[in-house]
Scaffold this active site. Structure first.
Site, PDB file in Angstrom:
ATOM      1  N   GLY A  12       7.881 -82.741 -14.827  1.00 45.42           N
ATOM      2  CA  GLY A  12       6.521 -83.030 -14.395  1.00 45.42           C
ATOM      3  C   GLY A  12       6.410 -83.864 -13.135  1.00 45.42           C
ATOM      4  O   GLY A  12       5.409 -84.548 -12.934  1.00 45.42           O
ATOM      5  N   GLY A  14       6.782 -82.559  -9.919  1.00 45.86           N
ATOM      6  CA  GLY A  14       6.322 -81.777  -8.777  1.00 45.86           C
ATOM      7  C   GLY A  14       7.337 -80.803  -8.216  1.00 45.86           C
ATOM      8  O   GLY A  14       7.172 -80.301  -7.098  1.00 45.86           O
ATOM      9  N   LYS A  15       8.394 -80.498  -8.973  1.00 48.41           N
ATOM     10  CA  LYS A  15       9.411 -79.551  -8.506  1.00 48.41           C
ATOM     11  C   LYS A  15       8.816 -78.189  -8.163  1.00 48.41           C
ATOM     12  O   LYS A  15       9.219 -77.555  -7.191  1.00 48.41           O
ATOM     13  CB  LYS A  15      10.489 -79.334  -9.577  1.00 48.41           C
ATOM     14  CG  LYS A  15      11.387 -80.492  -9.871  1.00 48.41           C
ATOM     15  CD  LYS A  15      12.533 -80.077 -10.784  1.00 48.41           C
ATOM     16  CE  LYS A  15      12.090 -79.365 -12.047  1.00 48.41           C
ATOM     17  NZ  LYS A  15      11.214 -80.185 -12.911  1.00 48.41           N
ATOM     18  N   THR A  16       7.872 -77.744  -8.973  1.00 50.12           N
ATOM     19  CA  THR A  16       7.290 -76.418  -8.756  1.00 50.12           C
ATOM     20  C   THR A  16       6.489 -76.385  -7.465  1.00 50.12           C
ATOM     21  O   THR A  16       6.537 -75.396  -6.717  1.00 50.12           O
ATOM     22  CB  THR A  16       6.405 -76.015  -9.950  1.00 50.12           C
ATOM     23  OG1 THR A  16       7.201 -76.009 -11.138  1.00 50.12           O
ATOM     24  CG2 THR A  16       5.801 -74.634  -9.740  1.00 50.12           C
ATOM     25  N   LYS A  32      12.435 -68.449 -11.647  1.00 57.31           N
ATOM     26  CA  LYS A  32      12.536 -69.449 -12.709  1.00 57.31           C
ATOM     27  C   LYS A  32      13.347 -68.783 -13.823  1.00 57.31           C
ATOM     28  O   LYS A  32      12.841 -67.903 -14.527  1.00 57.31           O
ATOM     29  CB  LYS A  32      11.144 -69.827 -13.215  1.00 57.31           C
ATOM     30  CG  LYS A  32      11.123 -70.808 -14.371  1.00 57.31           C
ATOM     31  CD  LYS A  32      11.105 -72.231 -13.878  1.00 57.31           C
ATOM     32  CE  LYS A  32      10.892 -73.204 -15.050  1.00 57.31           C
ATOM     33  NZ  LYS A  32      10.743 -74.579 -14.568  1.00 57.31           N
ATOM     34  N   SER A  36       9.689 -72.114 -20.485  1.00 55.18           N
ATOM     35  CA  SER A  36       9.321 -72.573 -21.826  1.00 55.18           C
ATOM     36  C   SER A  36       7.849 -72.972 -21.822  1.00 55.18           C
ATOM     37  O   SER A  36       7.439 -73.827 -21.039  1.00 55.18           O
ATOM     38  CB  SER A  36      10.174 -73.781 -22.235  1.00 55.18           C
ATOM     39  OG  SER A  36      11.542 -73.444 -22.259  1.00 55.18           O
ATOM     40  N   PRO A 178       4.025 -85.451   0.147  1.00 58.19           N
ATOM     41  CA  PRO A 178       3.034 -86.383  -0.394  1.00 58.19           C
ATOM     42  C   PRO A 178       2.164 -85.727  -1.467  1.00 58.19           C
ATOM     43  O   PRO A 178       2.176 -84.502  -1.630  1.00 58.19           O
ATOM     44  CB  PRO A 178       2.204 -86.756   0.832  1.00 58.19           C
ATOM     45  CG  PRO A 178       2.282 -85.541   1.708  1.00 58.19           C
ATOM     46  CD  PRO A 178       3.668 -84.989   1.499  1.00 58.19           C
TER      47      PRO A 178
END
Length: 202
Positions: A12, A14-16, A32, A36, A178
């Protein structure tokens, strides 16, 4: 050829969003391996919406929103790690959670990364605790012989934390994405272009 694995120091962070920005900037496809949780917008759907790049279907889509190893067990799915192999071509691969998230009860994502030998970009949030989490992630990857391309920070600028992680680890800083208040494809393109040098990903 542009081929990177994107992992992170936690879930959670911000990798995506970073993966979408990188895929959009390079024109690479996105993959991906294991998703899940299917109730909300999936990571592949987020990247498709924000980046408009080709999306490679997941090797496994698990209904249960949990670590892949337990989600697969709950869903009655057998994950054959030998079959989880990145497709050819320009590609951004996004892992799940952090580098040591279990894919099965005997294989971690970092083990897959070691087998693939695709350069890894470590995404690190800039919030409190990031120095420890980042250095532990880098050590875990190096212990398995995973090639590390660089660090991408996510969040508000915290110069000392960003600098000391790069200094102690010897891993180069690629830039910092950012927080984008109104997240659109256009806003992501602008933020990524302003904070990263595309030459670093060639």
């Amino acid at each position: 050829m542009t081929r990177f694995v994107v992992t992170g120091t936690d879930t959670g962070i911000g990798k995506t969003i970073f993966s979408a920005g990188l895929a959009q900037a390079t024109g690479a496809s996105y993959w991906k391996p294991i998703q899940s949780g299917l109730e909300d917008e999936t990571d592949s759907e987020v990247v498709a919406r924000l980046a408009g790049v080709p999306i490679i279907p997941e090797a496994h889509r698990l209904v249960t929103p949990a670590s892949p190893h337990i989600a697969a067990e709950i869903d009655g799915v057998n994950i054959d790690v030998e079959s989880v192999t990145p497709p050819p071509g320009d590609l951004i691969v996004e892992g799940a959670g952090g580098a040591l998230v279990p894919v099965t009860r005997t294989t971690l994502y970092a083990d897959l990364f070691a087998a693939w030998q695709i350069p890894v970009i470590v995404c690190a949030r800039t919030a409190l605790g990031t120095i420890n989490h980042s250095l532990l992630t880098i050590e875990a990857l190096r212990a398995r012989g995973v090639p590390i391309h660089g660090l991408a920070f996510l969040g508000h600028a915290v110069e000392d934390s960003e600098a000391i992680i790069a200094e102690i680890s010897g891993v180069r800083r690629l830039g910092r994405l950012p927080i984008i208040d109104s997240l659109t494809s256009e806003a992501l393109t602008k933020a990524f272009d302003a904070n990263f040098d595309l030459a670093d990903f060639r």
